[in-house]
Design a protein around this motif. Structure first.
Motif, short mmCIF file in Angstrom:
data_model
loop_
_atom_site.label_atom_id
_atom_site.label_comp_id
_atom_site.label_asym_id
_atom_site.label_seq_id
_atom_site.Cartn_x
_atom_site.Cartn_y
_atom_site.Cartn_z
N UNK A 60 33.52 -26.90 -29.05
CA UNK A 60 33.16 -27.06 -27.64
C UNK A 60 32.14 -28.15 -27.46
N UNK A 61 31.59 -28.22 -26.26
CA UNK A 61 30.59 -29.23 -25.91
C UNK A 61 29.38 -28.53 -25.30
N UNK A 62 28.18 -28.92 -25.73
CA UNK A 62 26.94 -28.34 -25.23
C UNK A 62 25.93 -29.44 -24.97
N UNK A 63 25.02 -29.14 -24.05
CA UNK A 63 23.95 -30.07 -23.69
C UNK A 63 22.76 -29.84 -24.63
N UNK A 64 22.30 -30.92 -25.26
CA UNK A 64 21.17 -30.88 -26.18
C UNK A 64 20.03 -31.73 -25.64
N UNK A 65 18.81 -31.23 -25.80
CA UNK A 65 17.60 -32.02 -25.59
C UNK A 65 16.88 -32.04 -26.93
N UNK A 66 16.48 -33.23 -27.36
CA UNK A 66 15.74 -33.39 -28.60
C UNK A 66 14.38 -33.97 -28.25
N UNK A 67 13.32 -33.29 -28.67
CA UNK A 67 11.95 -33.78 -28.45
C UNK A 67 11.28 -33.96 -29.80
N UNK A 68 10.49 -35.04 -29.93
CA UNK A 68 9.83 -35.27 -31.20
C UNK A 68 8.41 -35.75 -30.99
N UNK A 69 7.63 -35.50 -32.04
CA UNK A 69 6.22 -35.88 -32.04
C UNK A 69 5.33 -34.66 -32.27
N UNK A 70 4.04 -34.93 -32.44
CA UNK A 70 3.08 -33.85 -32.69
C UNK A 70 3.09 -32.79 -31.59
N UNK A 71 3.34 -33.20 -30.36
CA UNK A 71 3.27 -32.29 -29.21
C UNK A 71 4.63 -31.75 -28.77
N UNK A 72 5.67 -31.96 -29.55
CA UNK A 72 7.01 -31.49 -29.17
C UNK A 72 6.98 -29.98 -28.97
N UNK A 73 7.44 -29.52 -27.80
CA UNK A 73 7.37 -28.10 -27.46
C UNK A 73 8.41 -27.75 -26.41
N UNK A 74 8.67 -26.46 -26.29
CA UNK A 74 9.51 -25.95 -25.22
C UNK A 74 8.73 -25.94 -23.91
N UNK A 75 9.42 -26.13 -22.80
CA UNK A 75 8.78 -25.96 -21.50
C UNK A 75 8.59 -24.46 -21.25
N UNK A 76 7.82 -24.12 -20.23
CA UNK A 76 7.63 -22.71 -19.90
C UNK A 76 8.95 -22.04 -19.56
#
Length: 165
Positions: A60-76
């Motif tokens: 299938x197909x899914x939407x991905x977000x990739x975050x990088x760096x010291x502060x990479x985190x999930x939003x609330x």
């Protein structure tokens, strides 16, 4: 913290984060087959940090977000709607990191599918979080966080990023 985003499809049941250099010799189906068709080849690349499995094993197909760096985190919002999270995986990169279906790994940039992650060279710790998109109200299925690896950190080496319950 930097971010890249894209819709990634697979017909092989596995989306992956991968570094092109270890796959430079993969230029056609025969070379892909020799490198990645068998579980042993996939496991070798996971263990050395050239590839990180990101998805659940379904086509299938899914939407991905990739975050990088010291502060990479999930939003609330993402934190409230995490379904499951992986343990950290190792990624060792020099340049040219991508997210795509495992069947699209190639050394030929002109054949790329998925999306680029302009990650600086280094040794990274990667975790994947599956998000309940319906509950969160966002067009988002997975958030991948990439932080600098630390000395002595233990990494997951399973083809399945999430523990089955």
């Amino acid at each position: 913290m930097e971010q890249a985003r894209g819709l990634v499809a697979t017909d092989a049941g596995m989306q992956v984060l991968w570094h092109r250099k270890p796959f430079s010799h993969v230029v056609d189906y025969d070379s892909w087959d020799e490198e990645l068709l068998e579980d042993a080849g996939i496991m070798r690349h996971i263990e050395i940090g050239s590839m990180v499995p990101l998805s659940t094993g379904m086509d299938g197909a899914w939407e991905f977000v990739v975050r990088w760096g010291d502060e990479a985190a999930l939003t609330e919002t993402e934190q409230r709607h995490v379904v499951v999270s992986s343990e950290p995986y190792l990624l060792v990169s020099e340049t040219d990191v991508r997210v795509g279906g495992i069947e699209h790994i190639t050394g030929n940039a002109e054949d790329d599918e998925g999306f680029a992650v302009p990650l600086p060279p280094g040794r990274w710790s990667v975790t994947t979080h599956m998000i309940d998109a319906d509950a969160s109200g966002e067009q988002l299925d997975f958030v991948v966080l990439i932080k600098p690896g630390t000395a002595g950190e233990r990494y997951r080496t399973s083809e399945q990023p999430f523990e089955r319950r």
